[in-house]
Design a protein around this motif. Structure first.
Motif, mmCIF file in Angstrom:
data_model
loop_
_atom_site.group_PDB
_atom_site.id
_atom_site.type_symbol
_atom_site.label_atom_id
_atom_site.label_comp_id
_atom_site.label_asym_id
_atom_site.label_seq_id
_atom_site.Cartn_x
_atom_site.Cartn_y
_atom_site.Cartn_z
ATOM 1 N N LEU A 66 0.821 -1.213 0.000
ATOM 2 C CA LEU A 66 0.000 0.000 0.000
ATOM 3 C C LEU A 66 0.858 1.267 0.000
ATOM 4 O O LEU A 66 0.379 2.341 -0.395
ATOM 5 N N GLY A 67 2.109 1.132 0.458
ATOM 6 C CA GLY A 67 2.994 2.285 0.521
ATOM 7 C C GLY A 67 2.769 3.157 1.729
ATOM 8 O O GLY A 67 3.248 4.296 1.788
ATOM 9 N N SER A 68 2.051 2.636 2.731
ATOM 10 C CA SER A 68 1.743 3.428 3.925
ATOM 11 C C SER A 68 1.303 2.484 5.046
ATOM 12 O O SER A 68 0.681 1.453 4.780
ATOM 13 N N PRO A 69 1.580 2.790 6.308
ATOM 14 C CA PRO A 69 1.167 1.925 7.425
ATOM 15 C C PRO A 69 -0.333 2.045 7.715
ATOM 16 O O PRO A 69 -0.741 2.544 8.774
ATOM 17 N N VAL A 70 -1.136 1.577 6.794
ATOM 18 C CA VAL A 70 -2.595 1.685 6.911
ATOM 19 C C VAL A 70 -3.131 0.749 7.994
ATOM 20 O O VAL A 70 -3.987 1.123 8.802
ATOM 21 N N LEU A 71 -2.609 -0.492 8.029
ATOM 22 C CA LEU A 71 -3.091 -1.488 8.984
ATOM 23 C C LEU A 71 -2.207 -1.510 10.216
ATOM 24 O O LEU A 71 -0.978 -1.368 10.112
ATOM 25 N N PRO A 72 -2.779 -1.719 11.392
ATOM 26 C CA PRO A 72 -1.977 -1.763 12.622
ATOM 27 C C PRO A 72 -1.113 -3.015 12.664
ATOM 28 O O PRO A 72 -1.539 -4.100 12.277
ATOM 29 N N SER A 73 0.143 -2.864 13.123
ATOM 30 C CA SER A 73 1.044 -4.003 13.281
ATOM 31 C C SER A 73 1.716 -3.896 14.643
ATOM 32 O O SER A 73 1.755 -2.830 15.259
ATOM 33 N N SER A 74 2.283 -5.044 15.103
ATOM 34 C CA SER A 74 2.845 -5.070 16.452
ATOM 35 C C SER A 74 3.826 -6.226 16.564
ATOM 36 O O SER A 74 3.893 -7.097 15.693
ATOM 37 N N VAL A 75 4.568 -6.262 17.659
ATOM 38 C CA VAL A 75 5.522 -7.345 17.894
ATOM 39 C C VAL A 75 4.849 -8.553 18.534
ATOM 40 O O VAL A 75 5.464 -9.598 18.710
ATOM 41 N N ILE A 76 3.583 -8.446 18.900
ATOM 42 C CA ILE A 76 2.845 -9.576 19.455
ATOM 43 C C ILE A 76 1.796 -9.999 18.447
ATOM 44 O O ILE A 76 1.445 -9.238 17.547
ATOM 45 N N PRO A 77 1.244 -11.252 18.526
ATOM 46 C CA PRO A 77 0.186 -11.660 17.614
ATOM 47 C C PRO A 77 -0.953 -10.657 17.656
ATOM 48 O O PRO A 77 -1.562 -10.430 18.698
ATOM 49 N N LEU A 78 -1.237 -10.028 16.517
ATOM 50 C CA LEU A 78 -2.100 -8.848 16.552
ATOM 51 C C LEU A 78 -3.432 -9.034 15.820
ATOM 52 O O LEU A 78 -4.489 -8.920 16.393
ATOM 53 N N THR A 79 -3.381 -9.309 14.503
ATOM 54 C CA THR A 79 -4.602 -9.331 13.700
ATOM 55 C C THR A 79 -5.530 -10.442 14.176
ATOM 56 O O THR A 79 -5.126 -11.595 14.301
ATOM 57 N N SER A 80 -6.793 -10.110 14.432
ATOM 58 C CA SER A 80 -7.742 -11.102 14.937
ATOM 59 C C SER A 80 -8.965 -11.249 14.049
ATOM 60 O O SER A 80 -9.799 -12.111 14.293
ATOM 61 N N VAL A 81 -9.072 -10.435 12.994
ATOM 62 C CA VAL A 81 -10.237 -10.445 12.106
ATOM 63 C C VAL A 81 -9.730 -10.319 10.672
ATOM 64 O O VAL A 81 -8.777 -9.582 10.404
ATOM 65 N N ASN A 82 -10.362 -11.042 9.743
ATOM 66 C CA ASN A 82 -10.004 -10.896 8.334
ATOM 67 C C ASN A 82 -10.256 -9.457 7.888
ATOM 68 O O ASN A 82 -11.350 -8.915 8.082
ATOM 69 N N THR A 83 -9.241 -8.849 7.274
ATOM 70 C CA THR A 83 -9.339 -7.463 6.826
ATOM 71 C C THR A 83 -9.126 -7.401 5.325
ATOM 72 O O THR A 83 -8.090 -7.836 4.824
ATOM 73 N N LEU A 84 -10.119 -6.882 4.593
ATOM 74 C CA LEU A 84 -10.074 -6.835 3.137
ATOM 75 C C LEU A 84 -9.666 -5.443 2.683
ATOM 76 O O LEU A 84 -10.284 -4.452 3.097
ATOM 77 N N LEU A 85 -8.660 -5.361 1.840
ATOM 78 C CA LEU A 85 -8.164 -4.085 1.315
ATOM 79 C C LEU A 85 -8.661 -3.910 -0.107
ATOM 80 O O LEU A 85 -8.328 -4.707 -0.993
ATOM 81 N N ARG A 86 -9.478 -2.883 -0.353
ATOM 82 C CA ARG A 86 -10.006 -2.592 -1.687
ATOM 83 C C ARG A 86 -9.666 -1.141 -2.055
ATOM 84 O O ARG A 86 -9.407 -0.320 -1.180
ATOM 85 N N TYR A 87 -9.752 -0.863 -3.349
ATOM 86 C CA TYR A 87 -9.473 0.507 -3.791
ATOM 87 C C TYR A 87 -10.634 1.426 -3.430
ATOM 88 O O TYR A 87 -11.807 1.065 -3.558
ATOM 89 N N GLY A 88 -10.307 2.628 -3.004
ATOM 90 C CA GLY A 88 -11.307 3.643 -2.724
ATOM 91 C C GLY A 88 -10.657 5.007 -2.721
ATOM 92 O O GLY A 88 -9.535 5.163 -2.219
ATOM 93 N N GLU A 89 -11.323 5.998 -3.283
ATOM 94 C CA GLU A 89 -10.757 7.347 -3.320
ATOM 95 C C GLU A 89 -10.624 7.936 -1.923
ATOM 96 O O GLU A 89 -9.705 8.697 -1.636
ATOM 97 N N GLU A 90 -11.542 7.557 -1.039
ATOM 98 C CA GLU A 90 -11.526 8.071 0.339
ATOM 99 C C GLU A 90 -11.079 6.975 1.302
ATOM 100 O O GLU A 90 -11.680 5.896 1.345
ATOM 101 N N PRO A 91 -10.002 7.210 2.073
ATOM 102 C CA PRO A 91 -9.584 6.210 3.061
ATOM 103 C C PRO A 91 -10.651 6.052 4.142
ATOM 104 O O PRO A 91 -10.936 6.980 4.890
ATOM 105 N N VAL A 92 -11.255 4.886 4.195
ATOM 106 C CA VAL A 92 -12.333 4.637 5.149
ATOM 107 C C VAL A 92 -12.466 3.133 5.332
ATOM 108 O O VAL A 92 -11.973 2.348 4.512
ATOM 109 N N ALA A 93 -13.130 2.711 6.390
ATOM 110 C CA ALA A 93 -13.349 1.283 6.639
ATOM 111 C C ALA A 93 -14.837 1.011 6.824
ATOM 112 O O ALA A 93 -15.578 1.865 7.322
#
Length: 592
Positions: A66-93
């Motif tokens: 993506l070229g940017s730290p959009v999703l949160p990351s960490s040194v511990i097991p972090l992601t707990s939900v499937n996260t889908l990245l799609r194109y959009g003109e406005e950054p939103v979830a």
């Protein structure tokens, strides 16, 4: 070689030109069909699922794309939900909850929704989160899916990771330079292989070791994976997602090349074109040429009718309307048969196979359960309950994950057969519409077949955490002070009943999921079949109506209209030539 994006942009340009011509002539039905095709091309996604054990850098890898730290990351097991990245003109979830609710949120809310810290054990009941972001890697239809890492201390993370496999067009399997591939990763890889044919192997964190160690690590991992999969060789893409992300932040091309990420993205783009992009582009081109052919046939018919003697034309129009009426009845009968095939597929295939699955699986589950309990007689009541709870979860997860994939294949295959049958029937009616119109008005009208393509996406999720009832809590506390033999017997019987209840409940969930998806697919098929016929019939009938209206206004309007039609027809034919050339280039590119 030309890529997917280049071909898609040329098709979209042709769609734009045709839409402008249709609007200029007031062809609302034509512009509606063209916009629907444009939306489908823009909305169709390639689902690239990023998987692997926890802490392999999956989220950082996606952020580097993506070229940017959009999703949160960490040194511990972090992601707990499937996260889908799609194109959009406005950054939103957009958050999709398991109870059907949806919520639009800002990206800074993501840590509260998709991480183990913000949403422990997914207590918020989030099914998935869609993140829309204006990244170039997403604007050609790619959808990246960030999954929880498997093998962490959180069983629900494994469930989430497995749940999206059926929707994957390809998997990026993440390794790391240190430690090397493990037995657990190979077992996980075997499971992925039962769902997905195309797997990209990415070895992340190569900046952590020196070049000699990297080469040794790559050779070791490639050899182990190739042997496990029964292949001669396996290609692994080494890279540093952390370095690539830094390169994007500083806009440093040299650093980007050092990260080795560009080599992987070039290979991915090649795959998108050859493996799936070609099919989508060819289908879009074929349907666009069909729409264009309908319009050109209608214009040629309109010109012919304007030049015919009026008395002769009236008789032919009456005969034409009678033939169209007969073909409409044939279309309606076909739609009735389609409804019957839907009911038959649900009753004779889905429901029958759910019952067969129950009949075959329950005895196996109970046998394995009893064997497990018999081997745990040395445990205390609390430890016994913990182990048996985990065993039941794993047993249910394994049974339904494997069976759901097999059932997906059966239903998809049968639905594809039905789709092809009704596509051929619809194309046959379209051909007869043009054949009848051409015969009645002494004009050669050539038909062109269209394709029907449907997306598939499931709603099923595993729900293995069940809240205890008051009586279960009482029994749990009571068995802690009872003799081990008696407490084991009570807990074994109680959990045996829970196993059967959980299995039956999941049978209902997975059956309902498949039913909804079949219903949605058949609804889409009905619309597509109807529109396929109506598009051609509407073009022909409107051409007849326009010609009749002009003839009633006199010869002066007729002469002017013929000149306009000639200009319109010439522009349409120019676009058709462009599309036919594009079809040839795409065919050549797909065979390179």
């Amino acid at each position: 070689m030309e890529g997917y994006r280049e071909f898609a942009e040329e098709i979209l340009d042709c769609l734009s030109r045709l839409t402008a011509l249709g609007e200029e002539r007031g062809q609302e039905d034509l512009t509606k069909r063209l916009r629907a095709l444009e939306e489908k091309l823009k909305a169709d996604h390639f689902h690239i699922v990023v998987m692997g054990q926890f802490k392999r850098g999956k989220t950082t890898f996606i952020n580097s794309l993506l070229g940017s730290p959009v999703l949160p990351s960490s040194v511990i097991p972090l992601t707990s939900v499937n996260t889908l990245l799609r194109y959009g003109e406005e950054p939103v979830a957009r958050v999709h909850y398991q109870d059907g609710r949806e919520e639009k949120v800002a990206l800074d809310r993501l840590p509260d929704l998709v991480t183990e810290k913000g949403n422990p054990e997914n207590r918020l009941g989030v099914r998935a989160v869609e993140v829309f972001y204006p990244a170039p890697c997403l604007d050609d239809g790619v959808c990246f899916v960030d999954t929880p890492g498997v093998g962490s201390t959180f069983i629900h993370n494994d469930e989430m990771a497995y749940s999206y496999l059926c929707n994957a067009d390809a998997v990026v399997f993440m390794l790391s330079a240190d430690p090397p591939v493990s037995r657990a990763e190979l077992d996980f890889l075997h499971h992925i292989r039962s769902f997905v044919d195309k797997i990209f192997f990415v070895q992340n964190k190569v900046d952590y070791i020196d070049p000699e160690e990297l080469e040794e690590s790559l050779q070791f991992n490639a050899g182990v994976i190739a042997e496990a999969l029964g292949r001669e060789t396996v290609e692994i893409f080494p890279l540093s997602a952390k370095t690539a992300l830094k390169a994007a932040a500083t806009n440093d091309p040299r650093l980007a090349e050092e990260s080795l990420l560009p080599r992987f993205t070039r290979r991915l783009e090649d795959f998108l074109l050859k493996e799936k992009g070609v099919a989508l582009l060819q289908s879009t081109l074929k349907n666009l040429l069909k729409i264009l052919n309908d319009e050109i046939s209608g214009v040629e018919l309109e010109k012919t009718l304007l030049l015919r003697p009026w008395e002769d034309l009236r008789e032919r129009i009456t005969l034409f309307r009678e033939e169209m009426s007969r073909l409409c009845r044939e279309r309606d009968e076909m739609m009735y048969l389609l409804d019957g095939d839907f009911k038959s597929l649900v009753a004779d295939t889905l429901d029958a196979q759910v019952e067969e699955f129950k009949k075959e699986t329950v005895p196996v589950l109970l046998r394995r359960y009893d064997e497990f309990c018999a081997g745990k007689t040395g445990l205390g009541g609390h430890a016994f309950q913990e182990e048996i709870t985990q065993f039941v979860k794993d047993l249910i997860l394994q049974s339904f994950t494997e069976w759901r994939y097999r059932e997906e294949e059966v239903l998809s295959s049968r639905f594809q057969e039905i789709t092809e049958i009704y596509r051929d029937k619809a194309n046959a009616i379209v051909s007869r519409i043009l054949e009848k119109a051409g015969h009645i008005f002494d004009l050669e009208l050539t038909g062109m077949e269209a394709e029907i393509g449907l997306e598939k996406e499931g709603e099923f999720w595993f729900k293995l955490e069940e809240r205890q009832t008051d009586i279960e809590m009482f029994i749990g506390a009571f068995t802690k002070v009872m003799p081990r033999r008696i407490s084991h017997r009570i807990l074994a019987r109680q959990n045996r009943e829970k196993l059967l209840e959980l299995f039956d409940r999941h049978c209902g969930r997975v059956r309902y999921d498949f039913f909804l998806r079949l219903q949605k697919s058949f609804d889409s098929l009905r619309v597509m079949v109807y529109d396929l016929i109506e598009g051609t019939m509407g073009s022909v009938e409107k051409s007849v109506d326009r010609a009749v209206g002009l003839r009633e206004h006199g010869e002066k309007d007729v002469a002017s209209s013929i000149r306009e039609l000639d200009g319109y027809l010439r522009k349409m034919q120019e676009v058709r030539e462009t599309l036919e050339a594009l079809t040839g280039r795409l065919s050549a590119a797909s065979t390179v």
